[in-house]
Design an enzyme around this catalytic site. Structure first.
Site, PDB file in Angstrom:
ATOM      1  N   SER A  95       0.789  -1.415  -0.273  1.00 10.77           N
ATOM      2  CA  SER A  95       0.001   0.117  -0.094  1.00 10.77           C
ATOM      3  C   SER A  95       0.823   1.203  -0.157  1.00 10.77           C
ATOM      4  O   SER A  95       1.855   1.520  -0.952  1.00 10.77           O
ATOM      5  CB  SER A  95      -0.951  -0.141   1.200  1.00 10.77           C
ATOM      6  OG  SER A  95      -1.941   0.941   1.089  1.00 10.77           O
ATOM      7  N   ASP A 217     -10.358  -4.410  -5.889  1.00  8.05           N
ATOM      8  CA  ASP A 217      -9.599  -3.545  -4.604  1.00  8.05           C
ATOM      9  C   ASP A 217     -10.286  -2.302  -4.328  1.00  8.05           C
ATOM     10  O   ASP A 217     -10.407  -1.357  -5.305  1.00  8.05           O
ATOM     11  CB  ASP A 217      -8.063  -3.238  -4.818  1.00  8.05           C
ATOM     12  CG  ASP A 217      -7.457  -2.666  -3.801  1.00  8.05           C
ATOM     13  OD1 ASP A 217      -8.010  -2.248  -2.912  1.00  8.05           O
ATOM     14  OD2 ASP A 217      -6.126  -2.734  -3.697  1.00  8.05           O
ATOM     15  N   HIS A 245      -7.423  -5.239  -0.619  1.00  8.97           N
ATOM     16  CA  HIS A 245      -6.342  -4.375  -0.424  1.00  8.97           C
ATOM     17  C   HIS A 245      -5.202  -4.887   0.197  1.00  8.97           C
ATOM     18  O   HIS A 245      -4.070  -4.362   0.232  1.00  8.97           O
ATOM     19  CB  HIS A 245      -6.555  -2.979   0.304  1.00  8.97           C
ATOM     20  CG  HIS A 245      -5.447  -1.988  -0.192  1.00  8.97           C
ATOM     21  ND1 HIS A 245      -5.304  -1.322  -1.358  1.00  8.97           N
ATOM     22  CD2 HIS A 245      -4.799  -1.221   0.658  1.00  8.97           C
ATOM     23  CE1 HIS A 245      -4.288  -0.607  -1.281  1.00  8.97           C
ATOM     24  NE2 HIS A 245      -3.784  -0.442  -0.034  1.00  8.97           N
TER      25      HIS A 245
END
Length: 267
Positions: A95, A217, A245
């Site tokens: 991320s 996502d 995610h």
């Protein structure tokens, strides 16, 4: 060493193998990589750490001024690499850590020799000709909600971020991780994360790079993965058959296979 205590650094795996650094995302800690570590330890030296303000890091080292920008977190990465005297390490960032890795590679190119970007997003807010997945109003509402009731926000948002509603234990784990983070420090990291724009920095990446996005996502849609891949010359894009995610938690076999395949191809 001071840095290793500050960032709760863990070193495991094959001491003779190439070093792989695993970096967690917002609201998480190094434990989120526990399903990836077993796939790496036989062949690679694995380094895990917590950003200051997360996990079991030294919270007294937190500085709002430093961590109000992604460069502050990138400096954590560089500090860890320097403390361990890493050379040419492979940085695996989940991320927002994918972008932190880009910055760290620019700050200390001799330390990081390749990047793996797991569900990356250089900008979460939509812009002209760019889809980040959120409007500016969406992000304002998200941050307002987080700042007014962090625990309530965590309980509501973590299952959305994780996806996989049919596996509620995954959302519960992420909720617990969010809730274990100091709210004041989490607010700083959240604002830094969701208001960041690292699109220009992508163009400077010159090391081998693997971009992993997910088929579904809610945080980083597939257009974002395609943008990152296109922006980084010579990068490889793999879309995982994964929902949510956090594919290293929800689809570890597919994620680990993509990472180890990439590692095996590096010189």
């Amino acid at each position: 060493m001071e840095i290793e205590r500050r960032n709760n650094v863990t070193v495991t795996g094959n001491p003779h193998g190439r070093t792989v650094v695993l970096a967690h995302g917002f609201g998480c800690d190094q434990n989120m990589w526990r399903l990836t570590v077993p796939a790496l330890v036989e062949d690679y030296r694995v380094v895990l750490f917590d950003y200051v303000g997360s996990g079991r890091s030294d919270l007294s080292a937190f500085s709002e001024a430093r961590y109000a920008s992604l460069s502050g977190y990138a400096q954590d990465v560089v500090d860890v690499c320097e403390a361990l005297d890493l050379r040419g390490a492979v940085f695996v960032g989940h991320s927002v850590s994918a972008m932190i890795g880009v910055l760290a590679a620019g700050m200390a190119p001799e330390r990081i020799g390749a990047l793996v970007m797991v569900a990356p997003s250089p900008r979460y807010i939509d812009d002209e000709g760019y889809r980040g997945g959120f409007t500016a109003e969406d992000i304002d509402e998200l941050l307002d909600s987080l700042e007014s009731n962090y625990l309530g926000w965590s309980a509501a948002m973590a299952p959305v971020i994780m996806g996989n509603a049919e596996r509620p234990e995954l959302g519960e784990e992420l909720t617990n991780s969010f809730c274990a983070t100091d709210p004041a420090m989490a607010r700083v990291f959240a604002r830094t994360t969701f208001l960041s724009d690292s699109r220009e920095e992508l163009k400077a990446v010159s090391v081998p790079t693997l971009v992993l996005d997910c088929s579904q996502d809610a945080i980083a849609p597939r257009e974002v993965g395609a943008f990152v891949h296109q922006a980084i010359t010579g990068s490889t894009l793999i879309t995982l058959d994964a929902t949510g995610h956090c594919p290293h938690m929800s689809a570890p076999e597919a994620t680990n296979g993509a990472i180890t395949g990439f590692l095996a191809g590096l010189r």
